[in-house]
Design a protein around this motif. Sequence first.
Motif, mmCIF file in Angstrom:
data_model
loop_
_atom_site.group_PDB
_atom_site.id
_atom_site.type_symbol
_atom_site.label_atom_id
_atom_site.label_comp_id
_atom_site.label_asym_id
_atom_site.label_seq_id
_atom_site.Cartn_x
_atom_site.Cartn_y
_atom_site.Cartn_z
ATOM 1 N N LYS A 192 0.817 -1.219 0.000
ATOM 2 C CA LYS A 192 0.000 0.000 0.000
ATOM 3 C C LYS A 192 0.850 1.268 0.000
ATOM 4 N N LYS A 193 1.907 1.262 0.793
ATOM 5 C CA LYS A 193 2.760 2.454 0.887
ATOM 6 C C LYS A 193 3.401 2.774 -0.464
ATOM 7 N N GLN A 194 3.900 1.744 -1.144
ATOM 8 C CA GLN A 194 4.514 1.948 -2.459
ATOM 9 C C GLN A 194 3.471 2.443 -3.471
ATOM 10 N N LYS A 205 0.668 4.096 -2.836
ATOM 11 C CA LYS A 205 0.284 5.481 -2.518
ATOM 12 C C LYS A 205 1.353 6.460 -3.011
ATOM 13 N N LYS A 206 2.605 6.089 -2.845
ATOM 14 C CA LYS A 206 3.695 6.942 -3.322
ATOM 15 C C LYS A 206 3.664 7.041 -4.850
ATOM 16 N N ALA A 207 3.452 5.914 -5.519
ATOM 17 C CA ALA A 207 3.383 5.911 -6.983
ATOM 18 C C ALA A 207 2.194 6.724 -7.476
ATOM 19 N N GLU A 222 0.828 9.320 -5.930
ATOM 20 C CA GLU A 222 1.178 10.731 -5.736
ATOM 21 C C GLU A 222 2.150 11.204 -6.817
ATOM 22 N N GLN A 223 3.125 10.384 -7.150
ATOM 23 C CA GLN A 223 4.073 10.751 -8.208
ATOM 24 C C GLN A 223 3.362 10.875 -9.553
ATOM 25 N N GLU A 226 1.487 14.155 -9.610
ATOM 26 C CA GLU A 226 2.431 15.265 -9.807
ATOM 27 C C GLU A 226 2.891 15.334 -11.260
#
Length: 75
Positions: free
Chosen positions: A4-6, A8-10, A12-13, A16
């Motif tokens: 999940k953390k990966q 969510k980061k992907a 967001e990227q 952006e």
Amino acid sequence: MANKKQLKKAIEQSREEIENLERKLGRSQVAIIEAIISHTKPDDTDVDYFRTYAALIDVERENLQKLTAELKALN
């Protein structure tokens, strides 16, 4: 499979990247609109940039949808 953390980061990227591409698309769009308003032919470079950025945005939105679906599947 990503956690999940990966994801969510992907996500967001990806968001952006879409924002950055939309800013670039907007600059070429302004140049094209200015040419139309001035009754001149838009510069081919501006048209090419517009098409390229529009296509890149479409690809990135598809990626964002895929990542979002993958995250929802984990929940």
